[in-house]
Design a protein around this motif. Structure first.
Motif, PDB file in Angstrom:
ATOM      1  N   VAL A  61      45.087  15.053 -10.179  1.00  0.00           N
ATOM      2  CA  VAL A  61      43.869  15.831  -9.897  1.00  0.00           C
ATOM      3  C   VAL A  61      42.659  15.116 -10.504  1.00  0.00           C
ATOM      4  N   GLU A  62      42.829  14.637 -11.727  1.00  0.00           N
ATOM      5  CA  GLU A  62      41.719  13.937 -12.395  1.00  0.00           C
ATOM      6  C   GLU A  62      41.334  12.678 -11.610  1.00  0.00           C
ATOM      7  N   ARG A  63      42.343  11.936 -11.164  1.00  0.00           N
ATOM      8  CA  ARG A  63      42.061  10.703 -10.398  1.00  0.00           C
ATOM      9  C   ARG A  63      41.272  11.037  -9.131  1.00  0.00           C
ATOM     10  N   ILE A  64      41.688  12.101  -8.452  1.00  0.00           N
ATOM     11  CA  ILE A  64      41.021  12.483  -7.196  1.00  0.00           C
ATOM     12  C   ILE A  64      39.580  12.922  -7.471  1.00  0.00           C
ATOM     13  N   CYS A  65      39.387  13.730  -8.497  1.00  0.00           N
ATOM     14  CA  CYS A  65      38.021  14.192  -8.823  1.00  0.00           C
ATOM     15  C   CYS A  65      37.117  13.008  -9.130  1.00  0.00           C
ATOM     16  N   ARG A  66      37.636  12.045  -9.884  1.00  0.00           N
ATOM     17  CA  ARG A  66      36.818  10.854 -10.208  1.00  0.00           C
ATOM     18  C   ARG A  66      36.486  10.078  -8.932  1.00  0.00           C
TER      19      ARG A  66
END
Ligand code: PLP
Length: 455
Positions: free
Chosen positions: A245-250
């Motif tokens: 999720v963090e990778r996608i948000c970034r």
């Protein structure tokens, strides 16, 4: 405790004049509310003298346990010294400044700023307004949409209930408000099918990517999720979920917001759930464990990027509450957080009571024919009542079995909560191993009674 009234008097007054939250008033009045009169440690007492084990820490909030003598002393001293003053218009007071510094010291690195509210719902509404104001301030006013999850819970205010994914809440009061989207929750037991938990974690995160692309990345302001979905039934995502999720948000320049209202202040064995799950949000919302429920207070923690944008570019933030940073609440929250730290309470959840609870919880509930998906982390755990374990078939009429089971617990003076057919437990963080054993012994007897009922 008031001596001049009886249980019947209180029930009558309550029925005549009190509209309860999340209750069917007609049904409640016919039955009469249980009157809780006092509490100590992990125990409550009702007006009929019953001693009740509180397996839910109130509403997942009394982290430090009931009956502390120091917190009322702190409140009394603060009331005598400065009962109230606001933090609007260029004023502050010692306790709110001291609390802010203390919170920055227990927060993960990069969280140096907090904004105060009175509750989790207000923290969430504040976060929504702050996220949108941030994007406007840095020249991207079109980034307005916040993505939440179905079955997520973010409170009862108009913003919080909109962002939450409880359809029975949306049905009342024309929610959600515009600018909110939802994706499916990362519930492996129901949606995982043939995938491994790790594969499913990635897939569930990618539902967020698909939603960002559907809405348009230039319009999406933030993704918001509870590290563990609490009121949704303690839905614990696979380990791969949050990092993805963090990778996608970034990747799409979408802010990542954790709603730590339940997970915050030690529930998972870490100070905040984000540390347990290994991700770094841009902001996170808190309340509950911040004061362990002794007084109402919430806080939005703002990370470096958003804080810089708001401070350097944002000008006036036209938002706040009369009681933002209330001196008495701030003083009590300070004493509570310092005690959670200095008495090693969070550490004990991580190294002793949390692992013990998780081991025992799985041992005792694994044996039941209608109990599956036995799960938990730290001192937040659950299992799901199912019709057929082999086929993962759920009971008909979602919530009916859960309510039946919860009522059996209640009858035996043990409070656990039914979220649909998930039975959940989140006791005060001061619970001892002996108290865990005693609580689980009662719970096992209740489950036997439940299984006889559905046999
Ligand atoms: N967010 C989460 C994750 C919650 O669990 C809750 C309450 O349970 C809230 C927000 C709302 O908090 P409050 O009831 O203090 O408004």
């Amino acid at each position: 405790m008031s001596q001049q009234h009886t249980t019947q008097d209180w029930r009558a007054m309550d029925a005549a004049h009190h509209l309860h939250p999340f209750s069917d008033t007609k049904g409640l009045n016919a039955q009469g509310a249980r009157v809780i009169t006092h509490a100590d440690g992990i125990y409550l007492w009702d007006s009929e003298g019953n001693k009740i084990t509180d397996g839910m820490a109130g509403l997942w909030c009394v982290n430090i346990g009931y009956g502390r003598k120091d917190l009322p002393e702190v409140a009394k001293r603060q009331m005598e010294e400065l009962a109230y003053y606001n933090t609007f218009f260029k004023t502050t007071h010692p306790k709110v400044a001291e609390l802010s510094a203390l919170l920055a010291s227990v927060a993960p690195d990069g969280f140096e700023h907090v904004f105060y509210t009175n509750s989790g719902s207000e923290s969430v509404d504040t976060m929504i307004r702050m996220v949108r104001h941030y994007w406007s301030s840095v020249g991207k006013p079109e980034k307005k949409v916040l993505i939440g999850r179905w079955n997520g819970y973010h409170g009862s205010t108009i913003g919080g209930a909109s962002l939450g994914g409880m359809s029975y809440m949306h049905e009342q009061g024309d929610l959600p408000i515009p600018g909110i989207a939802h994706v499916e929750q990362p519930w492996y037991y129901k949606h995982g099918k043939d995938l491994t938990p790790e594969e499913f974690g990635i897939q569930a995160a990618q539902w967020i990517e698909a939603k960002i692309l559907e809405v348009g990345a230039d319009k999406v302001a933030a993704f918001v999720g509870e590290p563990v979905q609490g009121a949704g039934g303690v839905i614990i995502p696979p380990s791969t979920y949050w990092p993805e999720v963090e990778r996608i948000c970034r990747k799409y320049d979408v802010l990542l917001v954790a709603d730590e209202v339940i997970c915050g202040f030690g529930r998972t064995g870490e100070w905040f759930g984000q540390t347990h799950f290994g991700f770094k949000p841009d902001m996170f919302t808190t309340a509950k464990g911040l004061s362990s429920g002794y007084l109402p207070i919430g806080a939005v923690f703002v990370g470096e990027r958003v804080a810089r944008g708001l401070i350097e570019e944002g000008g006036d933030f036209n938002h706040g509450f009369t009681y933002s940073g209330h001196p008495v609440c701030a003083a009590v929250a300070h004493a509570n957080v310092a005690a959670l730290r200095d008495e090693g309470i969070v550490e004990r959840v991580k190294n002793a009571t949390g692992p013990y609870m998780q081991q025992r919880w799985r041992e005792v509930f694994g044996q039941f024919a209608h109990v599956d998906d036995v799960r938990g982390v730290g001192l937040i755990q659950a299992f799901t009542l199912v019709k057929n374990k082999a086929t993962r078939e759920l009971f008909d009429n979602w919530g009916e079995a859960g309510t039946q089971c919860r009522d059996i617990f209640f009858k035996h003076n043990l409070i656990m909560r039914a979220c649909g057919d998930h039975i959940v437990c989140a006791p005060p963080l001061v619970i001892t191993k002996a108290e865990i054993d005693a609580m689980l012994e009662t719970a096992v007897a209740c489950l036997r009674e439940f299984e006889q009922l559905v046999a």
